[in-house]
Design a protein around this motif. Sequence first.
Motif, mmCIF file in Angstrom:
data_model
loop_
_atom_site.group_PDB
_atom_site.id
_atom_site.type_symbol
_atom_site.label_atom_id
_atom_site.label_comp_id
_atom_site.label_asym_id
_atom_site.label_seq_id
_atom_site.Cartn_x
_atom_site.Cartn_y
_atom_site.Cartn_z
ATOM 1 N N LEU A 3 17.144 -3.458 2.214
ATOM 2 C CA LEU A 3 16.467 -2.460 1.399
ATOM 3 C C LEU A 3 17.454 -1.607 0.617
ATOM 4 N N THR A 4 17.080 -1.255 -0.600
ATOM 5 C CA THR A 4 17.871 -0.320 -1.392
ATOM 6 C C THR A 4 17.552 1.097 -0.923
ATOM 7 N N ASP A 5 18.351 2.055 -1.370
ATOM 8 C CA ASP A 5 18.090 3.454 -1.015
ATOM 9 C C ASP A 5 16.725 3.894 -1.549
ATOM 10 N N SER A 6 16.373 3.473 -2.755
ATOM 11 C CA SER A 6 15.070 3.840 -3.330
ATOM 12 C C SER A 6 13.923 3.256 -2.514
ATOM 13 N N GLN A 7 14.096 2.020 -2.045
ATOM 14 C CA GLN A 7 13.062 1.394 -1.223
ATOM 15 C C GLN A 7 12.929 2.129 0.115
ATOM 16 N N LYS A 8 14.035 2.493 0.711
ATOM 17 C CA LYS A 8 14.003 3.253 1.962
ATOM 18 C C LYS A 8 13.300 4.597 1.753
ATOM 19 N N ASP A 9 13.607 5.242 0.628
ATOM 20 C CA ASP A 9 12.960 6.518 0.314
ATOM 21 C C ASP A 9 11.447 6.345 0.192
ATOM 22 N N ALA A 10 11.008 5.270 -0.466
ATOM 23 C CA ALA A 10 9.577 5.012 -0.631
ATOM 24 C C ALA A 10 8.903 4.759 0.714
ATOM 25 N N ASN A 12 9.897 5.912 3.668
ATOM 26 C CA ASN A 12 9.968 7.091 4.534
ATOM 27 C C ASN A 12 9.354 8.358 3.960
ATOM 28 N N TYR A 13 9.029 8.374 2.681
ATOM 29 C CA TYR A 13 8.478 9.588 2.056
ATOM 30 C C TYR A 13 7.160 9.966 2.708
ATOM 31 N N ASN A 14 7.003 11.233 3.016
ATOM 32 C CA ASN A 14 5.791 11.704 3.684
ATOM 33 C C ASN A 14 4.858 12.342 2.657
ATOM 34 N N VAL A 30 8.033 -3.330 0.578
ATOM 35 C CA VAL A 30 8.175 -1.881 0.757
ATOM 36 C C VAL A 30 6.847 -1.282 1.216
ATOM 37 N N LEU A 31 5.763 -1.662 0.561
ATOM 38 C CA LEU A 31 4.460 -1.124 0.943
ATOM 39 C C LEU A 31 4.068 -1.540 2.355
ATOM 40 N N VAL A 32 4.342 -2.777 2.715
ATOM 41 C CA VAL A 32 4.031 -3.241 4.076
ATOM 42 C C VAL A 32 4.815 -2.420 5.089
ATOM 43 N N GLU A 33 6.102 -2.216 4.859
ATOM 44 C CA GLU A 33 6.913 -1.427 5.791
ATOM 45 C C GLU A 33 6.418 0.004 5.878
ATOM 46 N N LYS A 38 3.532 3.918 9.287
ATOM 47 C CA LYS A 38 2.475 4.909 9.495
ATOM 48 C C LYS A 38 1.515 4.479 10.605
ATOM 49 N N LEU A 39 1.248 3.195 10.714
ATOM 50 C CA LEU A 39 0.373 2.700 11.777
ATOM 51 C C LEU A 39 1.026 2.826 13.151
ATOM 52 N N CYS A 40 2.345 2.690 13.197
ATOM 53 C CA CYS A 40 3.080 2.689 14.464
ATOM 54 C C CYS A 40 3.652 4.052 14.829
ATOM 55 N N ASP A 41 3.407 5.053 14.027
ATOM 56 C CA ASP A 41 3.930 6.394 14.302
ATOM 57 C C ASP A 41 3.430 6.862 15.672
ATOM 58 N N SER A 42 4.351 7.180 16.572
ATOM 59 C CA SER A 42 3.960 7.539 17.936
ATOM 60 C C SER A 42 3.327 8.930 18.027
ATOM 61 N N GLU A 43 3.636 9.811 17.089
ATOM 62 C CA GLU A 43 3.110 11.173 17.141
ATOM 63 C C GLU A 43 1.822 11.355 16.345
#
Length: 123
Positions: A3-10, A12-14, A30-33, A38-43
């Motif tokens: 992943l590029t930095d921009s893809q990582k940002d997309a 992880n962006y909340n 990117v969209l799948v990740e 978000k589906l696997c977020d433990s909190e």
Amino acid sequence: MKLTDSQKDAINYNGNILVAAAAGSGKTAVLVERIVKKLCDSENPISADRLLIVTFTNAAAAEMRSRIEKRLDEECGKNPQNTALYMQKYLLSNAKICTIDSFCIDLVRENFEVLDISPDFTM
């Protein structure tokens, strides 16, 4: 996929994002990740049956659903005791992953009375 930095940002962006890029640049990945994160977020997980993912083609919608399922399978394999992940897999079948056309037609069908049109309208 690296992943590029921009893809990582997309991923992880909340907040809301718009992903626009050339063909083959990794938009779907990117969209799948982002979705799986978000589906696997433990909190504060998002329930899979509350997803609305709109694409332009049936093939793209099917591909998106397939990739999300595959990633959830991978996450379940890594965390076999996590029943919440298995529930997300189950709920994914009720996620609205469709084309813009089918989303709009469903919206009209579900609200025909508010729109003051016949319930048996045709396109």
